[in-house]
Design a protein around this motif. Structure first.
Motif, PDB file in Angstrom:
ATOM      1  N   ASP A   1     -34.566  15.377  50.087  1.00 56.97           N
ATOM      2  CA  ASP A   1     -33.177  15.800  49.898  1.00 56.97           C
ATOM      3  C   ASP A   1     -33.045  16.788  48.745  1.00 56.97           C
ATOM      4  OD1 ASP A   1     -30.464  15.954  50.214  1.00 56.97           O
ATOM      5  OD2 ASP A   1     -30.027  13.994  49.332  1.00 56.97           O
TER       6      ASP A   1
ATOM      7  N   LYS B   1     -28.092  17.098  49.669  1.00 55.33           N
ATOM      8  CA  LYS B   1     -26.957  16.862  50.563  1.00 55.33           C
ATOM      9  C   LYS B   1     -26.448  15.434  50.514  1.00 55.33           C
ATOM     10  CE  LYS B   1     -28.261  20.540  53.790  1.00 55.33           C
ATOM     11  NZ  LYS B   1     -28.482  20.896  55.212  1.00 55.33           N
ATOM     12  N   GLY B   2     -27.117  14.563  49.801  1.00 54.32           N
ATOM     13  CA  GLY B   2     -26.626  13.201  49.661  1.00 54.32           C
ATOM     14  C   GLY B   2     -27.315  12.223  50.593  1.00 54.32           C
TER      15      GLY B   2
ATOM     16  N   LYS C   1     -26.154  12.001  54.510  1.00 52.86           N
ATOM     17  CA  LYS C   1     -26.650  13.117  55.319  1.00 52.86           C
ATOM     18  C   LYS C   1     -28.151  12.972  55.565  1.00 52.86           C
ATOM     19  CE  LYS C   1     -26.448  17.173  57.336  1.00 52.86           C
ATOM     20  NZ  LYS C   1     -25.729  17.380  58.614  1.00 52.86           N
TER      21      LYS C   1
ATOM     22  N   ASN D   1     -18.978   9.501  56.268  1.00 55.49           N
ATOM     23  CA  ASN D   1     -18.882   9.493  54.807  1.00 55.49           C
ATOM     24  C   ASN D   1     -20.022  10.309  54.206  1.00 55.49           C
ATOM     25  OD1 ASN D   1     -19.692   8.023  52.052  1.00 55.49           O
ATOM     26  ND2 ASN D   1     -17.507   7.764  52.398  1.00 55.49           N
ATOM     27  N   ASP D   2     -19.750  11.041  53.130  1.00 52.25           N
ATOM     28  CA  ASP D   2     -20.778  11.852  52.472  1.00 52.25           C
ATOM     29  C   ASP D   2     -21.527  11.093  51.391  1.00 52.25           C
ATOM     30  OD1 ASP D   2     -20.180  14.106  53.996  1.00 52.25           O
ATOM     31  OD2 ASP D   2     -18.603  14.745  52.609  1.00 52.25           O
ATOM     32  N   TYR D   3     -21.032   9.909  51.030  1.00 54.50           N
ATOM     33  CA  TYR D   3     -21.574   9.191  49.881  1.00 54.50           C
ATOM     34  C   TYR D   3     -22.766   8.315  50.262  1.00 54.50           C
ATOM     35  CZ  TYR D   3     -21.701   5.830  46.014  1.00 54.50           C
ATOM     36  OH  TYR D   3     -22.100   5.019  44.988  1.00 54.50           O
TER      37      TYR D   3
ATOM     38  N   TYR E   1     -24.410   5.591  53.631  1.00 50.23           N
ATOM     39  CA  TYR E   1     -24.321   5.108  55.003  1.00 50.23           C
ATOM     40  C   TYR E   1     -24.242   3.585  55.075  1.00 50.23           C
ATOM     41  CZ  TYR E   1     -29.098   3.767  54.133  1.00 50.23           C
ATOM     42  OH  TYR E   1     -30.212   3.183  53.584  1.00 50.23           O
TER      43      TYR E   1
ATOM     44  N   THR F   1     -14.889   3.987  50.428  1.00 51.73           N
ATOM     45  CA  THR F   1     -15.692   4.063  51.656  1.00 51.73           C
ATOM     46  C   THR F   1     -15.292   2.956  52.622  1.00 51.73           C
ATOM     47  OG1 THR F   1     -17.563   5.029  50.460  1.00 51.73           O
ATOM     48  CG2 THR F   1     -18.024   4.019  52.595  1.00 51.73           C
TER      49      THR F   1
END
Length: 330
Positions: free
Chosen positions: A40, A65-66, A69, A172-174, A176, A221
């Protein structure tokens, strides 16, 4: 039966080798084990360590990208390369590699499609007293939102069947971890947990800057995931807060009106009307959200069948490849 173990990485050159060496090479019920690294946007030698060790697949992000992702990209690569079971673990060697056998057993036995590793949180010396309590609180909130019984929701040590992986959607981008459990519970995907062991921490967690930042982001979240899957129930509950006071103000107005006349109490009528209108608006938002959720289920079903057709097609080609290491750039 093919297993791919995926490891999201961000500047993990000091811990990745230890993690890779701890992973199993052979497991009962598994014909083939392969290894995937999601780099990442690391600025160190993470990719070189993975290459020298001999992983089968490397995904390189040109920038960070976190975690969410990276996780979903790894799922796509695993499906593309014919994985029947996907195991996700951390690059900091937090989890015992030997416990992967326990993690995949419910899937092999046909008892679940998603398995979460349950850490011994209360016995973990690396967790402070506050962090332990917050972990329990967060897991309780996820259980309420998802209608599941998963005791360790933030655990990143988890296994997915191919069928479950095809259904996953993470917006969510933070992270999973929380959203996938809520999705599994609401979509009736069989999910269980198994007790696992943890190693001594090799480095501090990088998921958030502070404990309170982690709590805040996790709660948002969970709330967002709940709004996606149960908007009508949420906004029905929210509408009670203005509606009930509005009705009480109305009752007060009509009591005073019929007993003493309406003069001087018009303000109560106006306030009551305003509060009830706000409650009605909340209810309408919930109805619209429920309609959108119904459409979302149709889109998810379409996406599932599309992904299944595509990945089942490329699976046959993947089984014929024999490259030492495939590198993807995203």
């Amino acid at each position: 039966m093919k297993l791919i173990i995926q490891i999201p990485c961000f500047n993990e050159q000091n811990t990745l080798l230890t993690t890779l060496n701890d992973l199993p090479r052979h497991l009962e019920g598994i014909d083939e084990i392969e290894y995937l690294i999601i780099n990442d946007g690391s600025l160190d030698e993470t990719t070189k360590v993975a290459w020298d060790w001999g992983v089968n697949y490397i995904v390189n992000f040109t920038q960070n990208k976190g975690l969410a992702k990276g996780f979903m990209t790894g799922i796509d690569v695993c499906l593309e390369n014919g994985a029947d079971i996907i195991v996700n673990t951390d690059a900091d060697n937090q989890y015992y590699g030997e416990d992967i056998e326990k993690l995949i057993r419910p899937i092999l036995d046909g008892k679940a499609d998603i398995v979460i590793g349950e850490r011994p949180i209360d016995q973990n010396e690396d967790f402070s007293f506050l962090k332990k309590k917050l972990q329990h609180l967060g897991s309780w909130a996820v259980r309420q939102a998802s209608n599941t019984s998963i005791p360790d929701a933030p655990s990143g040590f988890r296994a997915f069947s191919r069928e479950a992986a095809l259904k996953l959607n993470v917006v969510n981008d933070y992270t999973y971890t929380l959203e996938t459990i809520v999705q599994a519970g609401r979509e009736k995907i069989p999910i269980v947990s198994v007790p696992i062991r943890v190693n001594k921490a090799l480095r501090p967690s990088r998921l958030s800057r502070t404990m309170w930042d982690y709590v805040r982001t996790s709660m948002l979240t969970i709330l967002r995931a709940y709004l996606i899957y149960k908007p009508l129930k949420f906004f029905q509950f929210l509408s009670l807060f203005p509606t009930i006071p509005g009705l009480l103000v109305w009752i007060r107005f009509f009591y005073l009106y019929f007993r003493y006349g309406g003069a001087g109490h018009v303000q109560s009528l106006i306030i009551g009307c305003t509060l009830i209108i706000i409650g009605a608006i909340c209810l309408m938002i919930g109805i619209l959200g429920d309609t959108i959720t119904a459409n979302r289920k149709i889109l998810q079903d379409t996406q599932y069948h599309t992904r299944k057709m595509y990945y089942d097609g490329v699976k046959q080609a993947a089984l014929k490849r024999h490259e030492k290491c495939m590198i993807y750039y995203r």
